[in-house]
Design a protein around this motif. Structure first.
Motif, mmCIF file in Angstrom:
data_model
loop_
_atom_site.group_PDB
_atom_site.id
_atom_site.type_symbol
_atom_site.label_atom_id
_atom_site.label_comp_id
_atom_site.label_asym_id
_atom_site.label_seq_id
_atom_site.Cartn_x
_atom_site.Cartn_y
_atom_site.Cartn_z
ATOM 1 N N UNK A 1 22.466 31.641 -16.425
ATOM 2 C CA UNK A 1 21.006 31.684 -16.968
ATOM 3 C C UNK A 1 20.936 30.950 -18.334
ATOM 4 N N UNK A 2 19.907 30.289 -18.264
ATOM 5 C CA UNK A 2 19.861 29.501 -19.486
ATOM 6 C C UNK A 2 18.952 30.165 -20.378
ATOM 7 N N UNK A 3 18.638 29.728 -21.465
ATOM 8 C CA UNK A 3 17.933 30.283 -22.531
ATOM 9 C C UNK A 3 16.489 30.136 -22.075
ATOM 10 N N UNK A 4 16.270 28.759 -21.657
ATOM 11 C CA UNK A 4 15.027 28.391 -21.022
ATOM 12 C C UNK A 4 14.245 29.191 -20.264
ATOM 13 N N UNK A 5 15.282 29.480 -19.247
ATOM 14 C CA UNK A 5 14.818 30.205 -17.838
ATOM 15 C C UNK A 5 14.498 31.672 -18.480
ATOM 16 N N UNK A 6 15.177 32.122 -19.278
ATOM 17 C CA UNK A 6 15.041 33.486 -20.022
ATOM 18 C C UNK A 6 13.660 33.564 -20.582
ATOM 19 N N UNK A 7 13.519 32.491 -21.635
ATOM 20 C CA UNK A 7 12.113 32.455 -22.196
ATOM 21 C C UNK A 7 10.850 32.261 -21.265
ATOM 22 N N UNK A 9 10.776 33.194 -18.119
ATOM 23 C CA UNK A 9 10.762 34.550 -17.459
ATOM 24 C C UNK A 9 9.799 35.574 -18.242
ATOM 25 N N UNK A 10 10.349 35.485 -19.322
ATOM 26 C CA UNK A 10 9.526 36.413 -20.419
ATOM 27 C C UNK A 10 7.967 36.076 -20.533
ATOM 28 N N UNK A 11 7.923 34.858 -20.810
ATOM 29 C CA UNK A 11 6.650 34.287 -20.841
ATOM 30 C C UNK A 11 5.826 34.655 -19.233
ATOM 31 N N UNK A 14 5.058 38.133 -19.400
ATOM 32 C CA UNK A 14 4.013 38.336 -20.334
ATOM 33 C C UNK A 14 2.790 38.002 -19.833
ATOM 34 N N UNK A 15 2.634 36.896 -19.369
ATOM 35 C CA UNK A 15 1.502 36.279 -18.618
ATOM 36 C C UNK A 15 0.958 37.350 -17.487
ATOM 37 N N UNK A 16 1.838 37.884 -16.834
ATOM 38 C CA UNK A 16 1.462 38.643 -15.546
ATOM 39 C C UNK A 16 1.042 40.063 -16.149
ATOM 40 N N UNK A 17 1.764 40.395 -17.208
ATOM 41 C CA UNK A 17 1.286 41.743 -18.058
ATOM 42 C C UNK A 17 -0.023 41.401 -18.783
ATOM 43 N N UNK A 18 -0.257 40.380 -19.232
ATOM 44 C CA UNK A 18 -1.527 40.209 -20.035
ATOM 45 C C UNK A 18 -2.675 40.021 -18.823
#
Length: 195
Positions: A1-7, A9-11, A14-18
């Motif tokens: 998993x790359x950092x971009x994928x993690x970022x 996924x977090x985004x 965050x969007x889903x949470x928002x």
């Protein structure tokens, strides 16, 4: 998993949470607005009921006041009419003449004389205008111990008194009228104001 994928996924998270927070906020805002609208409707209905109650109460007070005022005016008018009737009766008595006046005066003197004993010196008072009539009645022999003693302010009739027996009898037209008036006032009023 790359950092971009993690970022990413977090985004996404965050969007889903928002989105969830925004949806919850909108739902909560709608609930608050709905509750506020219900409260406003309740307050408005309550205020309308209170205003209607106050209007009805004010209307009842004014109606009651108007009825009381009308009743007072009716009673005052009745008092005025009764006063006029009483005044008319007094005028009739004051202007009574001839045999009628003499007969009434004799009856009142006869009624008063039962209060005195034979031999009492009795003084008789009457209306100025009736002086000759009273002297004539007293001179006919039936009232040997009676003497016309002067005037008395009245419509007619007699006031009879004796120093010896300390008795005074007021048999004036005024006193008789007063007694008859008081005894019959209700009947007089009922006849005048039949409803």
């Amino acid at each position: 998993m790359s950092l971009d994928t993690v970022v990413e996924d977090i985004r996404d998270e965050a969007r889903a949470r928002a989105e969830d927070i925004r949806a919850e906020g909108e739902t909560r805002a709608e609930e608050i607005v709905s509750a506020a609208e219900e409260d406003a409707d309740d307050i408005e209905e309550s205020a309308e009921r209170e205003v209607e109650r106050e209007i009805e109460q004010l209307r009842e007070q004014r109606l009651s006041s108007a009825k009381l005022e009308a009743k007072q005016q009716r009673l005052e008018a009745r008092r005025d009419v009764l006063g006029d009737v009483r005044e008319a009766v007094e005028d009739e008595l004051a202007t009574l003449e001839g045999d009628d006046r003499e007969d009434l005066t004799r009856e009142l003197l006869d009624a008063a004389s039962v209060e005195f004993e034979a031999g009492d010196d009795v003084s008789v008072y009457g209306r100025d205008e009736d002086a000759d009539l009273l002297e004539s009645i007293l001179s006919d022999g039936e009232y040997a111990d009676y003497e016309y003693a002067g005037s008395y302010d009245c419509l007619g009739g007699v006031v009879v008194e004796s120093e010896g027996s300390r008795v005074r009898v007021n048999n004036t037209f005024d006193s008789v009228l007063e007694d008859v008036w008081e005894e019959n006032l209700r009947e007089i009023s009922n006849r005048l104001f039949e409803q």
